[in-house]
Enzyme design. Structure first.
Site, PDB file in Angstrom:
ATOM      1  CG  MET A   1      -5.493  -0.630  -1.679  1.00  0.00           C
ATOM      2  SD  MET A   1      -5.609   0.747  -0.482  1.00  0.00           S
ATOM      3  CE  MET A   1      -6.022  -0.063   1.113  1.00  0.00           C
ATOM      4  N   PRO A   2      -4.078  -2.505  -4.578  1.00  0.00           N
ATOM      5  CG  PRO A   2      -4.720  -3.821  -6.091  1.00  0.00           C
ATOM      6  CD  PRO A   2      -5.051  -3.696  -4.815  1.00  0.00           C
ATOM      7  CB  ILE A   3      -3.156   2.828  -5.298  1.00  0.00           C
ATOM      8  CG1 ILE A   3      -3.376   2.326  -3.804  1.00  0.00           C
ATOM      9  CG2 ILE A   3      -3.371   4.215  -5.473  1.00  0.00           C
ATOM     10  CD1 ILE A   3      -2.566   3.078  -2.896  1.00  0.00           C
TER      11      ILE A   3
ATOM     12  NE  ARG B   1      -9.079   2.399  -0.982  1.00  0.00           N
ATOM     13  CZ  ARG B   1      -9.656   1.263  -0.698  1.00  0.00           C
ATOM     14  NH1 ARG B   1     -10.000   0.498  -1.624  1.00  0.00           N
ATOM     15  NH2 ARG B   1     -10.241   1.031   0.581  1.00  0.00           N
TER      16      ARG B   1
END
Length: 63
Positions: A1-3, A40
């Site tokens: 999940m890239p934040i 995100r």
């Protein structure tokens, strides 16, 4: 999940922040192929009194 964390001085409109979120998410999708629902984007805003430019707080540096 890239934040992705974006730190910036306060003062932008809700519309500008929405456009930033969209552009950042699209850049992540295009560059690494991450699915939209996994991205995100977090915007942290700071008072100009809490942001230094050189030796001065931004509110005294004319920013």
């Amino acid at each position: 999940m890239p934040i992705v964390n974006v730190n910036m001085m306060e003062g932008r409109s809700v519309e500008q922040k929405e456009a930033l979120i969209k552009a950042v998410a699209e850049a992540v999708m295009d560059s690494i192929g991450a699915p939209e629902e996994n991205i995100r984007v977090i915007i942290s805003e700071y008072s100009k009194a809490h942001w230094g430019i050189g030796t001065l707080p931004a509110h005294k540096a004319g920013r």
